[in-house]
Design a protein around this motif. Structure first.
Motif, PDB file in Angstrom:
ATOM      1  N   ALA A  12       0.851  -1.193   0.000  1.00 45.07           N
ATOM      2  CA  ALA A  12       0.000   0.000   0.000  1.00 45.07           C
ATOM      3  C   ALA A  12       0.885   1.241   0.000  1.00 45.07           C
ATOM      4  O   ALA A  12       1.744   1.395   0.862  1.00 45.07           O
ATOM      5  CB  ALA A  12      -0.908  -0.009   1.221  1.00 45.07           C
ATOM      6  N   LYS A  15      -2.015   3.927   2.917  1.00 41.92           N
ATOM      7  CA  LYS A  15      -2.349   2.778   3.760  1.00 41.92           C
ATOM      8  C   LYS A  15      -3.781   2.790   4.288  1.00 41.92           C
ATOM      9  O   LYS A  15      -4.388   3.847   4.452  1.00 41.92           O
ATOM     10  CB  LYS A  15      -1.435   2.753   4.989  1.00 41.92           C
ATOM     11  N   TYR A  16      -4.188   1.585   4.641  1.00 44.67           N
ATOM     12  CA  TYR A  16      -5.452   1.370   5.348  1.00 44.67           C
ATOM     13  C   TYR A  16      -5.073   1.079   6.799  1.00 44.67           C
ATOM     14  O   TYR A  16      -4.348   0.122   7.072  1.00 44.67           O
ATOM     15  CB  TYR A  16      -6.160   0.196   4.671  1.00 44.67           C
ATOM     16  N   TRP A  17      -5.498   1.955   7.718  1.00 45.89           N
ATOM     17  CA  TRP A  17      -5.238   1.706   9.144  1.00 45.89           C
ATOM     18  C   TRP A  17      -6.410   2.228   9.952  1.00 45.89           C
ATOM     19  O   TRP A  17      -6.594   3.429  10.087  1.00 45.89           O
ATOM     20  CB  TRP A  17      -3.908   2.349   9.586  1.00 45.89           C
ATOM     21  N   SER A 105      -1.724 -11.926   4.768  1.00 47.54           N
ATOM     22  CA  SER A 105      -3.166 -12.100   4.846  1.00 47.54           C
ATOM     23  C   SER A 105      -3.815 -11.582   3.557  1.00 47.54           C
ATOM     24  O   SER A 105      -4.852 -12.081   3.141  1.00 47.54           O
ATOM     25  CB  SER A 105      -3.745 -11.410   6.078  1.00 47.54           C
ATOM     26  N   SER A 137      -9.613 -10.385   5.014  1.00 47.61           N
ATOM     27  CA  SER A 137      -8.589  -9.426   5.442  1.00 47.61           C
ATOM     28  C   SER A 137      -8.774  -8.192   4.567  1.00 47.61           C
ATOM     29  O   SER A 137      -8.854  -8.329   3.335  1.00 47.61           O
ATOM     30  CB  SER A 137      -7.203 -10.030   5.216  1.00 47.61           C
ATOM     31  N   GLY A 138      -8.852  -7.021   5.181  1.00 46.86           N
ATOM     32  CA  GLY A 138      -9.144  -5.807   4.410  1.00 46.86           C
ATOM     33  C   GLY A 138      -8.277  -5.679   3.171  1.00 46.86           C
ATOM     34  O   GLY A 138      -8.763  -5.567   2.041  1.00 46.86           O
ATOM     35  N   ARG A 142      -7.466  -5.738  -2.312  1.00 41.42           N
ATOM     36  CA  ARG A 142      -6.613  -5.065  -3.303  1.00 41.42           C
ATOM     37  C   ARG A 142      -5.775  -6.049  -4.106  1.00 41.42           C
ATOM     38  O   ARG A 142      -5.124  -5.664  -5.072  1.00 41.42           O
ATOM     39  CB  ARG A 142      -5.683  -4.057  -2.595  1.00 41.42           C
ATOM     40  N   SER A 189      -2.306  -7.223  12.578  1.00 41.27           N
ATOM     41  CA  SER A 189      -2.870  -5.967  12.094  1.00 41.27           C
ATOM     42  C   SER A 189      -4.353  -5.865  12.472  1.00 41.27           C
ATOM     43  O   SER A 189      -4.845  -4.764  12.709  1.00 41.27           O
ATOM     44  CB  SER A 189      -2.635  -5.782  10.598  1.00 41.27           C
ATOM     45  N   THR A 190      -5.041  -7.006  12.562  1.00 35.64           N
ATOM     46  CA  THR A 190      -6.462  -6.955  12.964  1.00 35.64           C
ATOM     47  C   THR A 190      -6.588  -6.278  14.339  1.00 35.64           C
ATOM     48  O   THR A 190      -7.412  -5.385  14.534  1.00 35.64           O
ATOM     49  CB  THR A 190      -7.067  -8.380  13.015  1.00 35.64           C
ATOM     50  N   MET A 239       1.433   6.778   9.291  1.00 33.53           N
ATOM     51  CA  MET A 239       0.741   5.613   9.864  1.00 33.53           C
ATOM     52  C   MET A 239       1.516   5.066  11.065  1.00 33.53           C
ATOM     53  O   MET A 239       0.922   4.713  12.091  1.00 33.53           O
ATOM     54  CB  MET A 239       0.584   4.508   8.819  1.00 33.53           C
ATOM     55  N   ALA A 280       2.809  -3.383   8.678  1.00 32.84           N
ATOM     56  CA  ALA A 280       2.794  -3.734  10.100  1.00 32.84           C
ATOM     57  C   ALA A 280       3.855  -4.791  10.401  1.00 32.84           C
ATOM     58  O   ALA A 280       3.547  -5.936  10.706  1.00 32.84           O
ATOM     59  CB  ALA A 280       1.409  -4.222  10.481  1.00 32.84           C
TER      60      ALA A 280
HETATM   61  O1  PMV Z   1      -5.569  -6.190   5.846  1.00 32.97           O
HETATM   62  P1  PMV Z   1      -4.831  -6.122   7.133  1.00 32.97           P
HETATM   63  O2  PMV Z   1      -5.725  -6.271   8.311  1.00 32.97           O
HETATM   64  O3  PMV Z   1      -3.660  -7.052   7.162  1.00 32.97           O
HETATM   65  O4  PMV Z   1      -4.224  -4.645   7.288  1.00 32.97           O
HETATM   66  C1  PMV Z   1      -3.219  -4.126   6.488  1.00 32.97           C
HETATM   67  C2  PMV Z   1      -2.568  -2.992   7.148  1.00 32.97           C
HETATM   68  C3  PMV Z   1      -1.331  -2.417   6.475  1.00 32.97           C
HETATM   69  O5  PMV Z   1      -0.612  -3.420   5.788  1.00 32.97           O
HETATM   70  C4  PMV Z   1      -0.424  -1.866   7.571  1.00 32.97           C
HETATM   71  C5  PMV Z   1      -1.673  -1.279   5.543  1.00 32.97           C
HETATM   72  C6  PMV Z   1      -2.259  -1.649   4.200  1.00 32.97           C
HETATM   73  O6  PMV Z   1      -3.048  -0.845   3.688  1.00 32.97           O
HETATM   74  O7  PMV Z   1      -1.903  -2.691   3.629  1.00 32.97           O
END
Ligand code: PMV
Length: 323
Positions: A12, A15-17, A105, A137-138, A142, A189-190, A239, A280
């Motif tokens: 990313a 980022k998504y946080w 993930s 996983s969010g 992507r 990260s969750t 972030m 993360a």
């Molecule tokens: O999808 P998750 O819960 O693994 O969260 C991803 C979080 C970061 O990798 C830190 C940021 C991102 O957007 O990938």
């Protein structure tokens, strides 16, 4: 039928946080990423009447506890969609160490979404697959579309999904992952997402995200690498400032992470245009243009870096075999 699917990890740039809905994994902000050709998950799924429970193998080992539960919960979603009740045999392999900031993930749930829906007899559109992977996983949403990707935050299950901004050959951006730590992270990260709100800086972060997404999309469209790299680097630090100031604090960096950050800044001052970003975990993703990869790899070889993985942009999740 046994289906094998492959999905890349993604990095990313924005980022998504932090989430606005835990169960649906709806993010607070939109994010922008690139699929990574060098790091991926390959997953086999077969549903069978002979199984009494789901069998989940991750990197050759029978999964247990939380890890297994997360996969089983995802399979429940697929069974509901396909209106079936049979259990599945799942075997998933990463070509990289998991839990170290190389979105395992993301590639894992994207590959699982494609393999399991197809093995269950479903044929989902790219958007539907992205929505489904998001619930595993969010960031997995992507890893479904190709190349350079935007995950639109949305407000509901159906409006939060990723789509391709540009195909992989659009721009010769390279991600060189420098592995400085292989231990699995202590805080997933969750769990981390849920703590984001406790940082006094989180509100400020979120208030600037729409502009940041607009700015990086402009840098991508203009192929302005300097602008692009500056946004990527400051976004990663932003972030991590939130992570570090959450309660309890989340410090994913190792001393080696920080020392490589300083090296990157020095290299840039000496004319090698490279920027860093970090997810993360302790490992750095060094972003440069294709013409600089050779120089960058040589610089890294002189340091205490465990391993270097080079990726270019690539396609999203694909089915490899049907048996
Ligand atoms: O999808 P998750 O819960 O693994 O969260 C991803 C979080 C970061 O990798 C830190 C940021 C991102 O957007 O990938």
């Amino acid at each position: 039928m046994k289906i094998t699917a492959k999905a890349p990890a993604n990095i990313a740039f924005i980022k998504y946080w932090g989430k606005k809905d835990e169960t649906l994994r709806l993010p607070m902000n939109s994010s922008i990423s690139m699929n990574l050709s060098g790091v991926y998950t390959t997953t086999e799924v077969e549903f069978s009447d002979n199984l009494e429970s789901d069998q989940v193998r991750l990197d050759g080992k029978l999964a247990e506890g939380k890890e297994r539960e997360r996969v089983v919960k995802f399979l429940e979603l697929v069974r509901k969609l396909a209106k079936i009740n049979t259990r599945a045999e799942v075997s998933s392999k990463n070509n990289f160490p998991k839990g170290t900031g190389i979105a395992s993930s993301a590639s894992g749930f994207a590959a699982l979404a494609l393999a399991s829906t197809s093995a269950a007899g479903l044929s989902l559109s790219e958007k539907e697959l992205s929505i489904l992977s998001r619930k595993g996983s969010g960031s997995a949403c992507r890893s479904i579309p190709d190349g350079f990707v935007e995950w639109k935050a949305g407000d509901t299950n159906y409006t939060s999904y990723a789509h391709s901004l540009y195909q992989s050959d659009y721009w010769d951006i390279v991600d060189v992952i420098a592995i400085v730590g292989r231990k699995s992270k202590k805080v997933s990260s969750t769990e981390g997402h849920a703590k984001a709100y406790s940082s006094p800086f989180y509100k400020t972060r979120i208030s600037g995200m729409k502009k940041k997404v607009r700015d990086i999309k402009a840098a991508l469209s203009d192929k302005n690498f300097t602008k692009f790299g500056e946004i990527v680097e400051s976004e990663a630090l932003n972030m991590h400032a939130v992570m570090m100031t959450s309660e309890p604090s989340l410090i994913y960096w190792y001393p080696e992470t920080l020392s490589l950050i300083h090296e990157v800044k020095d290299w840039r001052r000496d004319g090698l245009e490279v920027y860093f970003t970090i997810d993360a975990g302790p490992n750095l993703h060094l972003i440069c243009l294709g013409k600089e990869v050779y120089k960058l790899k040589n610089k890294l070889k002189k340091l205490e870096v465990d391993e270097i993985i080079v990726s270019r942009a690539c396609d999203g999740a694909r089915i490899l075999y049907k048996k």
